[in-house]
Write a protein that holds these residues in place. Structure first.
Motif, PDB file in Angstrom:
ATOM      1  N   PRO A   1       0.814  -1.217   0.000  1.00  0.00           N
ATOM      2  CA  PRO A   1       0.000   0.000   0.000  1.00  0.00           C
ATOM      3  C   PRO A   1       0.850   1.270   0.000  1.00  0.00           C
ATOM      4  O   PRO A   1       0.471   2.270  -0.607  1.00  0.00           O
ATOM      5  CB  PRO A   1      -0.818  -0.112   1.289  1.00  0.00           C
ATOM      6  CG  PRO A   1      -0.860  -1.552   1.599  1.00  0.00           C
ATOM      7  CD  PRO A   1       0.450  -2.098   1.116  1.00  0.00           C
ATOM      8  N   SER A   2       2.005   1.222   0.644  1.00  0.00           N
ATOM      9  CA  SER A   2       2.887   2.392   0.683  1.00  0.00           C
ATOM     10  C   SER A   2       3.437   2.717  -0.694  1.00  0.00           C
ATOM     11  O   SER A   2       3.509   3.890  -1.085  1.00  0.00           O
ATOM     12  CB  SER A   2       4.036   2.155   1.659  1.00  0.00           C
ATOM     13  OG  SER A   2       3.550   1.980   2.961  1.00  0.00           O
ATOM     14  N   ILE A   3       3.836   1.689  -1.438  1.00  0.00           N
ATOM     15  CA  ILE A   3       4.348   1.915  -2.793  1.00  0.00           C
ATOM     16  C   ILE A   3       3.256   2.470  -3.689  1.00  0.00           C
ATOM     17  O   ILE A   3       3.476   3.417  -4.448  1.00  0.00           O
ATOM     18  CB  ILE A   3       4.943   0.613  -3.372  1.00  0.00           C
ATOM     19  CG1 ILE A   3       6.222   0.243  -2.617  1.00  0.00           C
ATOM     20  CG2 ILE A   3       5.224   0.756  -4.867  1.00  0.00           C
ATOM     21  CD1 ILE A   3       6.777  -1.116  -2.963  1.00  0.00           C
ATOM     22  N   ILE A   4       2.054   1.911  -3.582  1.00  0.00           N
ATOM     23  CA  ILE A   4       0.930   2.410  -4.388  1.00  0.00           C
ATOM     24  C   ILE A   4       0.629   3.870  -4.035  1.00  0.00           C
ATOM     25  O   ILE A   4       0.417   4.703  -4.917  1.00  0.00           O
ATOM     26  CB  ILE A   4      -0.315   1.519  -4.206  1.00  0.00           C
ATOM     27  CG1 ILE A   4      -0.045   0.121  -4.756  1.00  0.00           C
ATOM     28  CG2 ILE A   4      -1.533   2.129  -4.891  1.00  0.00           C
ATOM     29  CD1 ILE A   4      -1.099  -0.908  -4.394  1.00  0.00           C
ATOM     30  N   GLY A   5       0.624   4.190  -2.747  1.00  0.00           N
ATOM     31  CA  GLY A   5       0.392   5.571  -2.321  1.00  0.00           C
ATOM     32  C   GLY A   5       1.481   6.505  -2.811  1.00  0.00           C
ATOM     33  O   GLY A   5       1.203   7.630  -3.236  1.00  0.00           O
ATOM     34  N   ALA A   6       2.740   6.051  -2.793  1.00  0.00           N
ATOM     35  CA  ALA A   6       3.840   6.883  -3.278  1.00  0.00           C
ATOM     36  C   ALA A   6       3.745   7.097  -4.788  1.00  0.00           C
ATOM     37  O   ALA A   6       4.033   8.196  -5.278  1.00  0.00           O
ATOM     38  CB  ALA A   6       5.176   6.245  -2.908  1.00  0.00           C
TER      39      ALA A   6
END
Length: 79
Positions: free
Chosen positions: A59-64
């Motif tokens: 989720p962090s990569i997608i948000g970034a």
């Protein structure tokens, strides 16, 4: 604290490579994108899955990626 910055930088680096913006991003921008993207991604997609330094990686990569695309849209606009 340092571990969070390192993981944030790695997330920002991965997101930069996905969006082809990695060459335009400095280290501070990658850290910011990773940490802010982590916040955004976990709010939008939850915090399940593999975690590093308390950040759910996917989720962090997608948000970034979302954050970098939005910032690039506003900063790369030519009039």
């Amino acid at each position: 604290m340092i571990w969070s910055l390192i993981v944030g930088a790695l997330i920002g680096l991965i997101a930069g490579k996905i969006t082809n913006q990695s060459d335009n991003m400095g280290v501070i921008y990658k850290i910011f994108a990773g940490l802010a993207g982590s916040f955004i991604g976990q709010r939008l997609f939850g915090d399940g899955g593999f975690k590093l330094a308390g950040m759910a990686v996917i989720p962090s990569i997608i948000g970034a990626v979302i954050l970098i695309i939005v910032i690039s849209y506003f900063t790369d606009r030519r009039n």
